[in-house]
Design a protein around this motif. Structure first.
Motif, PDB file in Angstrom:
ATOM      1  N   ARG A 191      -2.103  -9.130  -6.323  1.00 51.87           N
ATOM      2  CA  ARG A 191      -1.568  -8.406  -7.660  1.00 51.87           C
ATOM      3  C   ARG A 191      -2.455  -7.514  -7.908  1.00 51.87           C
ATOM      4  O   ARG A 191      -2.637  -6.135  -8.323  1.00 51.87           O
ATOM      5  CB  ARG A 191      -0.079  -9.086  -7.790  1.00 51.87           C
ATOM      6  N   ASN A 196      -3.561  -2.927  -7.461  1.00 56.87           N
ATOM      7  CA  ASN A 196      -3.918  -1.874  -8.359  1.00 56.87           C
ATOM      8  C   ASN A 196      -4.529  -1.244  -8.730  1.00 56.87           C
ATOM      9  O   ASN A 196      -5.242  -0.159  -8.851  1.00 56.87           O
ATOM     10  CB  ASN A 196      -3.697  -2.788  -9.848  1.00 56.87           C
ATOM     11  N   ASN A 197      -6.115  -1.949  -7.670  1.00 57.79           N
ATOM     12  CA  ASN A 197      -7.256  -1.735  -7.839  1.00 57.79           C
ATOM     13  C   ASN A 197      -7.554  -1.622  -5.840  1.00 57.79           C
ATOM     14  O   ASN A 197      -8.771  -2.835  -6.273  1.00 57.79           O
ATOM     15  CB  ASN A 197      -8.332  -2.415  -8.229  1.00 57.79           C
TER      16      ASN A 197
END
Length: 293
Positions: free
Chosen positions: A18, A22-23
């Motif tokens: 997760r 996101n990055n």
């Protein structure tokens, strides 16, 4: 970074993905620093092996990043168990092969008990994992690692004999010292003889005997290093000293010629001690005596 730290400390693989979603460049940024206490270091310290394996599969180069103390993540594993060791233990053969490709030097890593990945595969009965490791060792010409002993001096062949894994024994006997002794002075055949007399054990003995294996009691007892150093210097040692001396500053042809001459001289001297010249015939001794007077 805080979310990654939490995921790492908990060994939460789902949370790791997760954070990365996101990055996507997060692990790449961590890898850019020459010295860094990475999530892989933390996973190794906290024995979150599955988490460590996931990070290594995503970014294998993190395995070479050093912490500020100069330690790699592999140096920090519990009992020095590396991801390669773990993959061999649980028989994750795809990861095992990929890890070897990305980090070939890891094949030399040993645990605190001096176990190689091949030891671990055999001790856990993981035949497929062993075959992957064996195939890698053959193709990279590192078969000598199969002769390494664990903390008890047991090679992979000792372990194989102990666990009666005949299929592996057939592979090993062509590439290892079948008469290597462990710290108790036992060969693989000695260990095989201590097992209950079951059919599979009889096959193991047959494989070992065909390969030239012997009981330790029947092998020539070579002196230990301590015994050799405490004894007078042997002739062959002097020859090797001459060879080392000649290595410096001479061409290969000159060195070889002088070494041959040294060996011939030393051999002649040795033979003269074993076989002293015969005494002169009586008539010569008599003539010598008359001429002297």
């Amino acid at each position: 970074m805080q979310k990654l730290s939490i995921a790492t400390s908990e060994g939460d693989v789902s949370a790791l993905y997760r954070v990365i979603s996101n990055n996507p460049d997060l692990l790449e940024c961590i890898d850019q620093k020459p010295f860094n206490h990475t999530p892989l270091h933390i996973a190794a310290e906290t024995a979150h092996t599955h988490f460590a394996l996931e990070i290594m599969s995503l970014k294998p180069s993190l395995g070479r990043v050093l912490s500020h103390d100069g330690f790699s993540p592999l140096d920090l594993g519990r009992e020095r168990i590396t991801p390669l060791h773990y993959a061999a233990e649980v028989e994750e053969i795809d990861f095992l092969a990929e890890f070897l490709r990305k980090c070939p030097a890891s094949i030399e890593d040993v645990t605190l008990c001096c176990e190689t990945a091949a030891h671990i595969a055999m001790k856990n009965g993981k035949l497929r994992a062993f075959k992957v490791l064996f195939g890698w060792l053959k193709r990279t010409n590192r078969k000598e690692i199969l002769n390494w002993g664990d903390e008890d001096g047991n090679t992979v062949l000792h372990v194989t004999a102990s666990t009666n894994q005949t299929e592996v024994a057939k592979l090993l006997v062509k590439y290892v010292n079948v008469n290597a002794k462990n710290h108790e002075g036992l060969t693989a055949l000695d260990i095989s003889n201590t097992k209950p007399p079951i059919q599979v054990n009889a096959r193991m003995k047959k494989i070992l005997l065909r390969a030239g294996a012997s009981k330790a009691s029947r092998l020539h007892q070579l002196p230990t290093l301590a015994e050799m150093l405490g004894s007078p210097e042997a002739l062959i040692e002097k020859i090797f000293q001459i060879n080392a001396y000649l290595d410096e500053g001479l061409s290969g042809e000159m060195r070889n010629s002088m070494l041959v001459a040294a060996i011939l001289i030393a051999t002649s001297a040795y033979q003269s001690v074993l076989s002293p010249p015969a005494p002169w015939p009586p008539q010569i001794n008599q003539r010598w005596s008359l001429e002297k007077w």
